[in-house]
Motif scaffolding. Structure first.
Motif, PDB file in Angstrom:
ATOM      1  N   LEU A  18      79.974  63.629  95.091  1.00 47.53           N
ATOM      2  CA  LEU A  18      80.933  62.538  95.328  1.00 47.53           C
ATOM      3  C   LEU A  18      82.308  63.117  95.680  1.00 47.53           C
ATOM      4  O   LEU A  18      82.985  62.624  96.590  1.00 47.53           O
ATOM      5  N   GLU A  19      82.700  64.160  94.971  1.00 48.13           N
ATOM      6  CA  GLU A  19      84.002  64.777  95.232  1.00 48.13           C
ATOM      7  C   GLU A  19      84.021  65.411  96.631  1.00 48.13           C
ATOM      8  O   GLU A  19      85.023  65.348  97.343  1.00 48.13           O
ATOM      9  N   THR A  20      82.883  65.981  97.021  1.00 55.09           N
ATOM     10  CA  THR A  20      82.802  66.606  98.351  1.00 55.09           C
ATOM     11  C   THR A  20      82.944  65.546  99.444  1.00 55.09           C
ATOM     12  O   THR A  20      83.719  65.726 100.385  1.00 55.09           O
ATOM     13  N   VAL A  21      82.212  64.424  99.323  1.00 55.38           N
ATOM     14  CA  VAL A  21      82.340  63.395 100.378  1.00 55.38           C
ATOM     15  C   VAL A  21      83.722  62.757 100.360  1.00 55.38           C
ATOM     16  O   VAL A  21      84.293  62.464 101.408  1.00 55.38           O
ATOM     17  N   ARG A  22      84.287  62.622  99.163  1.00 52.20           N
ATOM     18  CA  ARG A  22      85.632  62.016  99.090  1.00 52.20           C
ATOM     19  C   ARG A  22      86.636  62.856  99.879  1.00 52.20           C
ATOM     20  O   ARG A  22      87.470  62.336 100.601  1.00 52.20           O
ATOM     21  N   ARG A  23      86.483  64.185  99.751  1.00 50.77           N
ATOM     22  CA  ARG A  23      87.454  65.059 100.426  1.00 50.77           C
ATOM     23  C   ARG A  23      87.154  65.244 101.908  1.00 50.77           C
ATOM     24  O   ARG A  23      88.058  65.508 102.690  1.00 50.77           O
ATOM     25  N   MET A  24      85.897  65.132 102.288  1.00 49.62           N
ATOM     26  CA  MET A  24      85.568  65.513 103.670  1.00 49.62           C
ATOM     27  C   MET A  24      85.341  64.343 104.619  1.00 49.62           C
ATOM     28  O   MET A  24      85.395  64.530 105.830  1.00 49.62           O
ATOM     29  N   LEU A  25      85.041  63.154 104.086  1.00 46.94           N
ATOM     30  CA  LEU A  25      84.751  62.027 104.983  1.00 46.94           C
ATOM     31  C   LEU A  25      85.588  60.811 104.599  1.00 46.94           C
ATOM     32  O   LEU A  25      86.081  60.715 103.464  1.00 46.94           O
ATOM     33  N   GLU A  26      85.683  59.874 105.524  1.00 50.37           N
ATOM     34  CA  GLU A  26      86.320  58.590 105.236  1.00 50.37           C
ATOM     35  C   GLU A  26      85.276  57.711 104.575  1.00 50.37           C
ATOM     36  O   GLU A  26      84.393  57.174 105.266  1.00 50.37           O
ATOM     37  N   VAL A  27      85.328  57.596 103.269  1.00 47.68           N
ATOM     38  CA  VAL A  27      84.310  56.786 102.585  1.00 47.68           C
ATOM     39  C   VAL A  27      84.973  55.978 101.477  1.00 47.68           C
ATOM     40  O   VAL A  27      86.091  56.273 101.060  1.00 47.68           O
ATOM     41  N   LYS A  28      84.212  54.988 100.986  1.00 46.32           N
ATOM     42  CA  LYS A  28      84.681  54.243  99.818  1.00 46.32           C
ATOM     43  C   LYS A  28      83.723  54.599  98.687  1.00 46.32           C
ATOM     44  O   LYS A  28      82.498  54.489  98.852  1.00 46.32           O
ATOM     45  N   ILE A  29      84.284  55.040  97.575  1.00 43.24           N
ATOM     46  CA  ILE A  29      83.403  55.418  96.463  1.00 43.24           C
ATOM     47  C   ILE A  29      83.598  54.446  95.305  1.00 43.24           C
ATOM     48  O   ILE A  29      84.727  54.210  94.866  1.00 43.24           O
ATOM     49  N   ASP A  30      82.492  53.880  94.855  1.00 43.76           N
ATOM     50  CA  ASP A  30      82.523  53.018  93.677  1.00 43.76           C
ATOM     51  C   ASP A  30      82.004  53.870  92.520  1.00 43.76           C
ATOM     52  O   ASP A  30      80.798  54.100  92.379  1.00 43.76           O
ATOM     53  N   TYR A  31      82.931  54.377  91.714  1.00 46.38           N
ATOM     54  CA  TYR A  31      82.536  55.304  90.645  1.00 46.38           C
ATOM     55  C   TYR A  31      81.729  54.602  89.548  1.00 46.38           C
ATOM     56  O   TYR A  31      80.904  55.222  88.907  1.00 46.38           O
ATOM     57  N   GLU A  32      81.984  53.311  89.351  1.00 48.95           N
ATOM     58  CA  GLU A  32      81.224  52.543  88.355  1.00 48.95           C
ATOM     59  C   GLU A  32      79.732  52.593  88.670  1.00 48.95           C
ATOM     60  O   GLU A  32      78.905  52.848  87.811  1.00 48.95           O
ATOM     61  N   ARG A  33      79.420  52.342  89.942  1.00 48.06           N
ATOM     62  CA  ARG A  33      78.006  52.290  90.371  1.00 48.06           C
ATOM     63  C   ARG A  33      77.524  53.627  90.912  1.00 48.06           C
ATOM     64  O   ARG A  33      76.364  53.767  91.260  1.00 48.06           O
ATOM     65  N   SER A  34      78.422  54.582  91.007  1.00 47.84           N
ATOM     66  CA  SER A  34      78.118  55.877  91.615  1.00 47.84           C
ATOM     67  C   SER A  34      77.517  55.640  93.009  1.00 47.84           C
ATOM     68  O   SER A  34      76.414  56.075  93.327  1.00 47.84           O
ATOM     69  N   ALA A  35      78.290  54.911  93.822  1.00 42.84           N
ATOM     70  CA  ALA A  35      77.806  54.532  95.150  1.00 42.84           C
ATOM     71  C   ALA A  35      78.850  54.891  96.204  1.00 42.84           C
ATOM     72  O   ALA A  35      80.045  54.761  95.976  1.00 42.84           O
ATOM     73  N   VAL A  36      78.363  55.348  97.358  1.00 38.24           N
ATOM     74  CA  VAL A  36      79.263  55.696  98.465  1.00 38.24           C
ATOM     75  C   VAL A  36      79.035  54.705  99.593  1.00 38.24           C
ATOM     76  O   VAL A  36      77.883  54.519 100.020  1.00 38.24           O
ATOM     77  N   SER A  37      80.091  54.054 100.091  1.00 37.78           N
ATOM     78  CA  SER A  37      79.932  53.115 101.204  1.00 37.78           C
ATOM     79  C   SER A  37      80.656  53.644 102.428  1.00 37.78           C
ATOM     80  O   SER A  37      81.759  54.197 102.329  1.00 37.78           O
ATOM     81  N   ARG A  38      80.002  53.443 103.552  1.00 34.44           N
ATOM     82  CA  ARG A  38      80.538  53.966 104.810  1.00 34.44           C
ATOM     83  C   ARG A  38      79.914  53.173 105.944  1.00 34.44           C
ATOM     84  O   ARG A  38      78.683  53.068 106.003  1.00 34.44           O
ATOM     85  N   GLY A  39      80.744  52.608 106.795  1.00 34.43           N
ATOM     86  CA  GLY A  39      80.250  51.859 107.954  1.00 34.43           C
ATOM     87  C   GLY A  39      79.205  50.812 107.581  1.00 34.43           C
ATOM     88  O   GLY A  39      78.177  50.702 108.246  1.00 34.43           O
TER      89      GLY A  39
END
Ligand code: GDG
Length: 504
Positions: free
Chosen positions: A240-261
């Motif tokens: 999660l930390e890697t995608v947060r730093r490298m891509l434009e994404v939305k991270i929902d830490y509660e659900r441990s979910a990454v949203s993109r496009g």
């Protein structure tokens, strides 16, 4: 037969998942969908020697873990056909029914040229991604031609998956780091396919990952999945930390979910395991008892203390480190000379890669050096059996051993530790386990070591040897309870329950 309420299973601690429980989940919740597993390594390899075709089970944690799942679920397993007789036993689609003694699912083989195998498997997968994800101080080698072949082979696997799926509703369960781009490629052609991927090796911290020149493309590929699984929460956090730093994404830490496009990927930990009950049954078989007698005869053992290590020979497994710890033990405590025999068992792997050649040479030198230093007329401290051993032979050694060492410098999970525990139907034997394995999070009753701290490691081996029987048994009982409960069906059940909860 016990069937479990799958709604409570994902959080349950009390009940045991069984093969039947998993089958029940598949038939009730995922019914009507084609189930496809995709991995690089195939679960059965056909080889021919002297005109006779043999079927081998490869030494690979991934295939050992997934075969029982496929036996329960049925479906199609797509993998690289790597045996020299693989083509002789398949139909025109590359299909063969397996396991040979109890056909319960279809294996579809994908054919790769030598050049593809070199670029995709030996090259990008094992000289770039493997060292990149394992912090074991072996630098990755990023070669653009390897990367291009890796992409091409991922395309090839995607073609095979899409062909199997046709117009059916399908769930595709992708395995590991060889196929990081696969889900994205499948969905580009058929968005209805549901995919889950399990990453069997660690996910490193963002500082380590960011050196990969094609990191963004790999992350994008993995985010094509509906579910992405790692062994432990720490690897999920790193991802999660890697995608947060490298891509434009939305991270929902509660659900441990990454949203993109408009797409969402759930990132979850699912600690992999072994088929505890099956190993325990096999360990009690008469063949294993005979095997133990044979080992004793072959190596002229009497009442020595027996230690074992079982590994695919890999630089992440800390094999030289355990030999150095044994060396230290014999120097510091000479009373153990002539009393302790350590068997190092296992199969060399990836031998065409330079780092692995160097490791094999280092291991040979160390074994020779230590044996020369201490050996006497009829005693050698280390016996190195460098070959693929059949499961019965491994069980014989596991049951015979007073202690087993797993000393990985970094390991996603490590199944050898769990196999050793499962085999100890006598509730005895000590497990010495590296803190840097995923397994160390669960197997806290093992003696945990830092394999780099050679002096401490040697002391831990001494402690294992001298541990009173009562303590050994108490620890082993607890370990067995953990692996019995957190077995391979629980791992698969956890992932499939999450898939079912997606409201497909
Ligand atoms: C990856 C991750 C993760 C070894 N020698 C022989 C043989 N083996 C079997 C062992 C065990 C398997 O190979 C090795 O499994 P591990 O889990 O220890 O390691 P990797 O192959 O590196 O697996 C690892 C795993 O995926 C699963 O997710 O745990 O962290 O690196 O089953 O028993 N088997 C036979 N003969 C041998 O000589 N038959």
């Amino acid at each position: 037969m016990r069937i479990f309420n799958t709604d409570t299973m994902s959080t349950a601690g009390e009940a045991n998942w069984t093969r039947e429980g998993l089958q029940h989940l598949v038939t009730t919740k995922l019914a009507g969908r084609l189930f496809i597993v995709v991995s690089n390594r195939e679960p059965y390899i056909h080889t021919s020697a002297g005109g006779e075709i043999q079927c081998l089970v490869p030494a690979s944690g991934l295939t050992v873990a997934l075969d029982p799942v496929m036996r329960s679920c049925g479906g199609v397993w797509i993998a690289h056909g790597s045996g020299n007789a693989d083509r002789d036993v398949v139909d025109e689609k590359g299909h063969v029914s397996v396991p040979p003694d109890e056909p319960s699912y279809t294996l579809r083989r994908v054919w790769l040229t030598k050049e593809e195998e070199e670029g995709y498997y030996l090259g990008f997968s094992n000289q770039a991604l493997w060292p990149l994800c394992h912090i074991a101080y072996t630098p990755p080698n990023f070669d653009e031609s390897h990367w291009n072949t890796y992409r091409r082979v991922n395309q090839l696997f995607a073609g095979a998956v899409l062909d199997e799926v046709g117009d059916k509703q399908a769930i595709v369960f992708i395995q590991d780091y060889h196929l990081a781009l696969l889900s994205r490629l499948i969905k580009a052609k058929n968005a209805r396919v549901i995919t889950a991927q399990f990453w069997h090796i660690p996910w490193p911290n963002p500082e380590a990952f960011r050196i990969c020149p094609w990191g963004e493309e790999i992350l994008d590929g993995l985010l094509g999945n509906n579910i992405l699984g790692f062994h432990i929460g720490y690897h999920c956090e790193n991802f999660l930390e890697t995608v947060r730093r490298m891509l434009e994404v939305k991270i929902d830490y509660e659900r441990s979910a990454v949203s993109r496009g408009g797409e969402t990927t759930l990132v979850r930990s699912f600690p992999i395991s072994v088929d505890f009950d099956r190993i325990a049954i096999d360990a009690r078989r008469q063949e294993v008892v005979k095997e133990i007698e044979q080992i004793r005869r072959r190596w002229r053992l009497s009442d020595e203390i027996i230690g074992i290590g079982i590994d695919r020979i890999d630089y992440t497994k800390g094999i030289p480190h355990r030999f150095r710890a044994l060396d230290k033990l014999f120097t510091k405590y000479p009373e153990y000379q002539k009393r302790l025999v350590f068997f190092q068992l296992g199969e060399p792997s990836r031998v065409h890669i330079k780092k692995y050649k160097e490791l094999n040479a280092e291991i040979d030198d160390l074994v020779e050096e230590i044996n020369w230093k201490y050996e006497s007329d009829n005693w050698r401290p280390i016996i190195y059996v460098r070959e693929h051993l059949p499961p019965t032979a491994l069980l014989g050694f596991q049951r015979l051993a007073d202690f087993c060492i797993v000393s990985s410098l970094h390991d996603g999970m490590n199944l050898v530790a769990k196999e050793f525990v499962s085999s100890r139907v006598d509730n005895d034997g000590v497990l010495i386990l590296s803190r840097f394995t995923g397994a160390a999070r669960e197997l806290t009753e093992a003696l945990l070591v830092n394999p780099y701290a050679i002096d401490d490691f040697a002391e831990t081996i001494k402690r294992a040897i001298e541990m009173p029987r009562g303590e050994r048994q108490e620890r082993m009982r607890k370990l067995r309870q953990i692996v019995r409960q957190n077995n391979i069906y629980r791992w698969a059940g956890g992932i499939l329950s999450e898939l079912a909860d997606l409201k497909l």
